[in-house]
Enzyme design. Sequence first.
Site, PDB file in Angstrom:
ATOM      1  N   HIS A  10       0.824  -1.208   0.000  1.00  0.00           N
ATOM      2  CA  HIS A  10       0.000   0.000   0.000  1.00  0.00           C
ATOM      3  C   HIS A  10       0.858   1.257   0.000  1.00  0.00           C
ATOM      4  O   HIS A  10       2.059   1.206   0.274  1.00  0.00           O
ATOM      5  CB  HIS A  10      -0.982   0.014   1.186  1.00  0.00           C
ATOM      6  CG  HIS A  10      -0.343   0.082   2.543  1.00  0.00           C
ATOM      7  ND1 HIS A  10      -0.084  -1.029   3.314  1.00  0.00           N
ATOM      8  CD2 HIS A  10       0.075   1.140   3.292  1.00  0.00           C
ATOM      9  CE1 HIS A  10       0.453  -0.662   4.465  1.00  0.00           C
ATOM     10  NE2 HIS A  10       0.572   0.657   4.483  1.00  0.00           N
ATOM     11  N   GLU A  46      -7.588   4.520  10.013  1.00  0.00           N
ATOM     12  CA  GLU A  46      -7.196   4.348   8.622  1.00  0.00           C
ATOM     13  C   GLU A  46      -8.349   3.795   7.803  1.00  0.00           C
ATOM     14  O   GLU A  46      -9.217   3.071   8.304  1.00  0.00           O
ATOM     15  CB  GLU A  46      -6.003   3.392   8.520  1.00  0.00           C
ATOM     16  CG  GLU A  46      -6.348   1.965   8.913  1.00  0.00           C
ATOM     17  CD  GLU A  46      -5.344   0.966   8.353  1.00  0.00           C
ATOM     18  OE1 GLU A  46      -4.389   0.683   9.078  1.00  0.00           O
ATOM     19  OE2 GLU A  46      -5.526   0.496   7.216  1.00  0.00           O
ATOM     20  N   GLN A  59      -3.795   3.760   1.543  1.00  0.00           N
ATOM     21  CA  GLN A  59      -4.126   3.790   2.967  1.00  0.00           C
ATOM     22  C   GLN A  59      -4.214   5.260   3.408  1.00  0.00           C
ATOM     23  O   GLN A  59      -3.214   5.964   3.434  1.00  0.00           O
ATOM     24  CB  GLN A  59      -3.018   3.087   3.756  1.00  0.00           C
ATOM     25  CG  GLN A  59      -3.248   3.031   5.252  1.00  0.00           C
ATOM     26  CD  GLN A  59      -2.103   2.315   5.966  1.00  0.00           C
ATOM     27  OE1 GLN A  59      -0.939   2.657   5.766  1.00  0.00           O
ATOM     28  NE2 GLN A  59      -2.424   1.328   6.772  1.00  0.00           N
ATOM     29  N   HIS A  83       4.103   7.291   3.345  1.00  0.00           N
ATOM     30  CA  HIS A  83       5.020   6.133   3.297  1.00  0.00           C
ATOM     31  C   HIS A  83       4.609   5.188   2.184  1.00  0.00           C
ATOM     32  O   HIS A  83       3.488   5.247   1.688  1.00  0.00           O
ATOM     33  CB  HIS A  83       5.052   5.389   4.638  1.00  0.00           C
ATOM     34  CG  HIS A  83       3.751   4.736   5.035  1.00  0.00           C
ATOM     35  ND1 HIS A  83       2.807   5.372   5.790  1.00  0.00           N
ATOM     36  CD2 HIS A  83       3.234   3.495   4.787  1.00  0.00           C
ATOM     37  CE1 HIS A  83       1.778   4.562   6.001  1.00  0.00           C
ATOM     38  NE2 HIS A  83       2.009   3.403   5.387  1.00  0.00           N
ATOM     39  N   GLU A 133       7.731   1.135   4.934  1.00  0.00           N
ATOM     40  CA  GLU A 133       7.075   0.196   5.842  1.00  0.00           C
ATOM     41  C   GLU A 133       7.219  -1.209   5.275  1.00  0.00           C
ATOM     42  O   GLU A 133       7.149  -1.414   4.067  1.00  0.00           O
ATOM     43  CB  GLU A 133       5.588   0.560   5.969  1.00  0.00           C
ATOM     44  CG  GLU A 133       4.816  -0.382   6.884  1.00  0.00           C
ATOM     45  CD  GLU A 133       3.315  -0.067   6.937  1.00  0.00           C
ATOM     46  OE1 GLU A 133       2.908   1.030   6.514  1.00  0.00           O
ATOM     47  OE2 GLU A 133       2.568  -0.946   7.375  1.00  0.00           O
TER      48      GLU A 133
END
Length: 144
Positions: A10, A46, A59, A83, A133
């Site tokens: 994501h 989220e 996300q 991210h 991430e």
Amino acid sequence: MPNDLLELDHVGIAVADLTAAVAFHTEVLGLRVELTETNDEQHVTEVMLTPAEGGTRIQLLEPTDPASAIAQFLQRSGPGLHHIAYRVADVVATTARLQAEGRRVLYPHPRHGTAGSLINFVHPRDTGGVLLELVQPRSLDRPG
Ligand code: V0V
Ligand code: CO
């Protein structure tokens, strides 16, 4: 060459107004809401959204606490790209590999991510400016 980053799971976007951001992504972009979740460890609410034919998800992250990473990012940079997250089979193994090469992994142990996943992060200063991430999805033998 390493081959443990399996897929782009994501892209995380920091938002100040989750309702407005979800409306834009669904009504204008046509993405489908896959799940909505509050993560108490990360202090975020989220919404995960999927494009028409699937693939990498978006996300949207709204802070639930002014001290959270997302709240601090919003204060400094405003809403926007936060991210990118790669899927891995073993988040401990991949973070250990990156750490052994001198990159700063943010948590000594993985924490809880979306839908029962295990997550960790590599500092943006050690990745060319992108907060990275790593996501190990929940597996059938590791419920929840
Ligand atoms: C900060 N910087 C960034 C950045 N955040 N650069 C690119 N992307 C970002 N998102 C830069 C900032 O401009 C400074 O650059 C430098 O990093 C500051 O580093 P610092 O003082 O060490 O750190 P902070 O206080 O700015 O915090 C940044 C970190 C923090 C990444 C350490 O946000 C953090 O702990 N993040 C991990 C948790 C997280 O992000 N959770 C929300 C997503 P200069 O000035 O040095 O060039 S939760 C999630 O994704 C979930 C639940 C999931 O997917 O399952
Ligand atoms: Co994420």
